[in-house]
Design a protein around this motif. Structure first.
Motif, PDB file in Angstrom:
ATOM      1  N   LEU A  98       0.824  -1.206   0.000  1.00  0.00           N
ATOM      2  CA  LEU A  98       0.000   0.000   0.000  1.00  0.00           C
ATOM      3  C   LEU A  98       0.863   1.263   0.000  1.00  0.00           C
ATOM      4  O   LEU A  98       0.567   2.236  -0.705  1.00  0.00           O
ATOM      5  CB  LEU A  98      -0.928   0.005   1.217  1.00  0.00           C
ATOM      6  CG  LEU A  98      -2.137  -0.932   1.178  1.00  0.00           C
ATOM      7  CD1 LEU A  98      -2.798  -0.993   2.551  1.00  0.00           C
ATOM      8  CD2 LEU A  98      -3.141  -0.484   0.126  1.00  0.00           C
ATOM      9  N   LEU A  99       1.934   1.235   0.796  1.00  0.00           N
ATOM     10  CA  LEU A  99       2.807   2.405   0.878  1.00  0.00           C
ATOM     11  C   LEU A  99       3.559   2.618  -0.437  1.00  0.00           C
ATOM     12  O   LEU A  99       3.714   3.756  -0.892  1.00  0.00           O
ATOM     13  CB  LEU A  99       3.788   2.245   2.036  1.00  0.00           C
ATOM     14  CG  LEU A  99       3.165   2.323   3.437  1.00  0.00           C
ATOM     15  CD1 LEU A  99       4.219   2.045   4.504  1.00  0.00           C
ATOM     16  CD2 LEU A  99       2.523   3.682   3.678  1.00  0.00           C
ATOM     17  N   ARG A 100       4.013   1.528  -1.059  1.00  0.00           N
ATOM     18  CA  ARG A 100       4.698   1.658  -2.357  1.00  0.00           C
ATOM     19  C   ARG A 100       3.745   2.198  -3.418  1.00  0.00           C
ATOM     20  O   ARG A 100       4.117   3.044  -4.237  1.00  0.00           O
ATOM     21  CB  ARG A 100       5.248   0.296  -2.798  1.00  0.00           C
ATOM     22  CG  ARG A 100       6.498  -0.144  -2.053  1.00  0.00           C
ATOM     23  CD  ARG A 100       7.009  -1.458  -2.608  1.00  0.00           C
ATOM     24  NE  ARG A 100       8.031  -2.040  -1.740  1.00  0.00           N
ATOM     25  CZ  ARG A 100       8.078  -3.319  -1.398  1.00  0.00           C
ATOM     26  NH1 ARG A 100       7.161  -4.170  -1.853  1.00  0.00           N
ATOM     27  NH2 ARG A 100       9.038  -3.770  -0.621  1.00  0.00           N
ATOM     28  N   VAL A 112       9.369   3.984   1.953  1.00  0.00           N
ATOM     29  CA  VAL A 112       8.455   3.171   2.747  1.00  0.00           C
ATOM     30  C   VAL A 112       8.914   3.134   4.201  1.00  0.00           C
ATOM     31  O   VAL A 112       8.113   3.261   5.132  1.00  0.00           O
ATOM     32  CB  VAL A 112       8.363   1.742   2.170  1.00  0.00           C
ATOM     33  CG1 VAL A 112       7.643   0.804   3.145  1.00  0.00           C
ATOM     34  CG2 VAL A 112       7.633   1.758   0.834  1.00  0.00           C
ATOM     35  N   ALA A 113      10.220   2.994   4.406  1.00  0.00           N
ATOM     36  CA  ALA A 113      10.765   2.899   5.763  1.00  0.00           C
ATOM     37  C   ALA A 113      10.520   4.186   6.546  1.00  0.00           C
ATOM     38  O   ALA A 113      10.180   4.140   7.736  1.00  0.00           O
ATOM     39  CB  ALA A 113      12.258   2.592   5.711  1.00  0.00           C
ATOM     40  N   GLU A 114      10.668   5.346   5.884  1.00  0.00           N
ATOM     41  CA  GLU A 114      10.480   6.621   6.585  1.00  0.00           C
ATOM     42  C   GLU A 114       9.008   6.811   6.949  1.00  0.00           C
ATOM     43  O   GLU A 114       8.679   7.228   8.061  1.00  0.00           O
ATOM     44  CB  GLU A 114      10.959   7.784   5.725  1.00  0.00           C
ATOM     45  CG  GLU A 114      10.902   9.127   6.461  1.00  0.00           C
ATOM     46  CD  GLU A 114      11.369  10.300   5.625  1.00  0.00           C
ATOM     47  OE1 GLU A 114      11.322  11.429   6.145  1.00  0.00           O
ATOM     48  OE2 GLU A 114      11.749  10.100   4.459  1.00  0.00           O
ATOM     49  N   CYS A 115       8.108   6.501   6.019  1.00  0.00           N
ATOM     50  CA  CYS A 115       6.668   6.615   6.301  1.00  0.00           C
ATOM     51  C   CYS A 115       6.283   5.706   7.463  1.00  0.00           C
ATOM     52  O   CYS A 115       5.545   6.114   8.370  1.00  0.00           O
ATOM     53  CB  CYS A 115       5.848   6.244   5.070  1.00  0.00           C
ATOM     54  SG  CYS A 115       5.968   7.401   3.701  1.00  0.00           S
ATOM     55  N   VAL A 140      -1.786   3.071   9.436  1.00  0.00           N
ATOM     56  CA  VAL A 140      -1.371   2.838   8.053  1.00  0.00           C
ATOM     57  C   VAL A 140      -1.856   3.981   7.159  1.00  0.00           C
ATOM     58  O   VAL A 140      -1.121   4.477   6.302  1.00  0.00           O
ATOM     59  CB  VAL A 140      -1.905   1.477   7.544  1.00  0.00           C
ATOM     60  CG1 VAL A 140      -1.664   1.334   6.035  1.00  0.00           C
ATOM     61  CG2 VAL A 140      -1.243   0.324   8.296  1.00  0.00           C
ATOM     62  N   GLN A 141      -3.093   4.409   7.359  1.00  0.00           N
ATOM     63  CA  GLN A 141      -3.627   5.527   6.578  1.00  0.00           C
ATOM     64  C   GLN A 141      -2.816   6.802   6.814  1.00  0.00           C
ATOM     65  O   GLN A 141      -2.586   7.592   5.891  1.00  0.00           O
ATOM     66  CB  GLN A 141      -5.101   5.751   6.929  1.00  0.00           C
ATOM     67  CG  GLN A 141      -6.021   4.613   6.503  1.00  0.00           C
ATOM     68  CD  GLN A 141      -7.347   4.628   7.239  1.00  0.00           C
ATOM     69  OE1 GLN A 141      -7.832   5.683   7.662  1.00  0.00           O
ATOM     70  NE2 GLN A 141      -7.951   3.471   7.415  1.00  0.00           N
ATOM     71  N   PHE A 142      -2.373   7.004   8.053  1.00  0.00           N
ATOM     72  CA  PHE A 142      -1.527   8.158   8.358  1.00  0.00           C
ATOM     73  C   PHE A 142      -0.201   8.049   7.600  1.00  0.00           C
ATOM     74  O   PHE A 142       0.266   9.030   7.000  1.00  0.00           O
ATOM     75  CB  PHE A 142      -1.280   8.214   9.867  1.00  0.00           C
ATOM     76  CG  PHE A 142      -0.390   9.346  10.317  1.00  0.00           C
ATOM     77  CD1 PHE A 142      -0.792  10.663  10.200  1.00  0.00           C
ATOM     78  CD2 PHE A 142       0.861   9.083  10.871  1.00  0.00           C
ATOM     79  CE1 PHE A 142       0.017  11.715  10.625  1.00  0.00           C
ATOM     80  CE2 PHE A 142       1.682  10.113  11.302  1.00  0.00           C
ATOM     81  CZ  PHE A 142       1.256  11.431  11.171  1.00  0.00           C
ATOM     82  N   ALA A 143       0.395   6.862   7.592  1.00  0.00           N
ATOM     83  CA  ALA A 143       1.653   6.660   6.859  1.00  0.00           C
ATOM     84  C   ALA A 143       1.470   6.954   5.372  1.00  0.00           C
ATOM     85  O   ALA A 143       2.334   7.582   4.736  1.00  0.00           O
ATOM     86  CB  ALA A 143       2.139   5.226   7.062  1.00  0.00           C
ATOM     87  N   MET A 144       0.357   6.521   4.810  1.00  0.00           N
ATOM     88  CA  MET A 144       0.079   6.776   3.394  1.00  0.00           C
ATOM     89  C   MET A 144      -0.070   8.271   3.121  1.00  0.00           C
ATOM     90  O   MET A 144       0.361   8.766   2.071  1.00  0.00           O
ATOM     91  CB  MET A 144      -1.184   6.023   2.963  1.00  0.00           C
ATOM     92  CG  MET A 144      -1.022   4.506   2.986  1.00  0.00           C
ATOM     93  SD  MET A 144      -2.591   3.625   2.778  1.00  0.00           S
ATOM     94  CE  MET A 144      -3.010   4.066   1.100  1.00  0.00           C
ATOM     95  N   ALA A 145      -0.667   9.012   4.063  1.00  0.00           N
ATOM     96  CA  ALA A 145      -0.847  10.455   3.897  1.00  0.00           C
ATOM     97  C   ALA A 145       0.487  11.199   3.876  1.00  0.00           C
ATOM     98  O   ALA A 145       0.578  12.304   3.344  1.00  0.00           O
ATOM     99  CB  ALA A 145      -1.729  11.002   5.022  1.00  0.00           C
TER     100      ALA A 145
END
Length: 306
Positions: A98-100, A112-115, A140-145
């Motif tokens: 998802l992050l990629r 991805v690691a920083e998020c 996870v949604q916060f990381a994606m933002a």
């Protein structure tokens, strides 16, 4: 605040959905490097305001700008990050996938690691999204933002479903982002969250900003102070003092509400030199919010009656 720092604005904006007026000439500005908390009862216009700034809807009238551009301009949208109340994400993908995928939409994304590090989900990267708890999914949604290095981050009820530890960890990450120069627009029903994070608070009611300022400025709307102490002085005696509004005895402590805290504290110490565990508290943001919205409703009612 200097208008040169303004990066997003609603100016004289009206928005209706059928017979319902969602925004009634609202004026709202967002400045670089600040955390702005939008507060208001359900239906006040918070989500509609954000939707207009994101370009998801169009205003019926007024001006909406994002980095000086139309909010639907792709160059403006690449400079923001968004975490809405609900997100429909592919459930079978792993978190790292998802992050990629999210990072692929931006020209210079975070790794991805920083998020994952900022959102505290490094240990979840190999888990499938569907297998996560509600609080984990919000992280996870916060990381994606964060994936696109946003200059402006919209967080709509970001900590719903999180436990206290996760919520405080997210607060720390949000503070880190603001300290690095990012701007954040936060909507939350957790008033302690706004109190802990916000540089500026806007209270919205019936599609208009009814009060705005720092947390301390909004708290100053409430003149009552609360005094707690252990004393041998009877509650009835204190209740008879003219400076005192209300008194209650709870778990061996007097709880006093007054607009003249200094005078009451002096009287308490004068009659009981052995008084202990003295605390004086100003109103919290929750009390200020309640009073501001109540005053706004009263003003609207008076105007309708006139």
């Amino acid at each position: 605040m200097n208008q040169d720092t303004c990066i997003a604005r609603l100016e004289g904006v009206h928005k209706r959905y059928g017979a319902v007026t969602a925004l009634d000439g609202i004026d709202l500005t967002i400045h670089r490097g600040e955390l702005l908390a939008l507060l208001g009862p359900n239906g006040a216009g918070k989500t509609t305001s954000i939707s207009l700034l994101l370009g998801l809807h169009r205003a019926d009238s007024g001006t909406v700008s994002l980095f000086g551009r139309d909010p639907q301009d792709i160059d403006a949208r690449r400079r923001i990050g968004v975490m809405l109340q609900s997100a429909n994400l592919p459930p079978t993908l792993k978190v790292k996938e998802l992050l990629r995928l999210t990072a692929s939409y931006y020209p210079q994304p975070r790794s991805v690691a920083e998020c994952a590090g900022l959102a505290g989900i490094t240990d979840l990267l190999d888990r499938r999204y569907v297998a996560l708890s509600g609080g984990q999914q919000r992280r996870v949604q916060f990381a994606m933002a964060l994936a696109g290095h946003p200059e402006l981050l919209f967080l709509d009820e970001p900590t719903v479903g999180m436990d206290i530890t996760s919520r405080q960890a997210l607060w720390a990450s949000i503070r880190q982002l603001v300290a690095s120069g990012a701007s954040v627009v936060l909507t939350t029903h957790y008033l302690e969250e706004a109190e802990a994070l916000a540089d500026r608070v806007c209270v919205i009611a019936k599609g208009r900003v009814v009060s705005e300022g720092t947390v301390d400025a909004l708290r100053a709307h409430v003149a009552v102070r609360r005094i707690r102490c252990i004393t041998a002085t009877p509650a009835d005696t204190v209740a008879a003092w003219p400076e005192v509004d209300t008194v209650s005895l709870q778990q061996g402590r007097l709880n006093i509400a007054t607009t003249q805290a200094e005078a009451v504290v002096r009287r308490l110490l004068a009659v009981d030199a052995d008084l202990s565990e003295l605390e004086v508290q100003r109103a919290g943001l929750a009390e200020a919010f309640t009073e501001i919205t109540r005053d706004s409703e009263a003003a609207d009612a008076a105007q309708e009656a006139a």
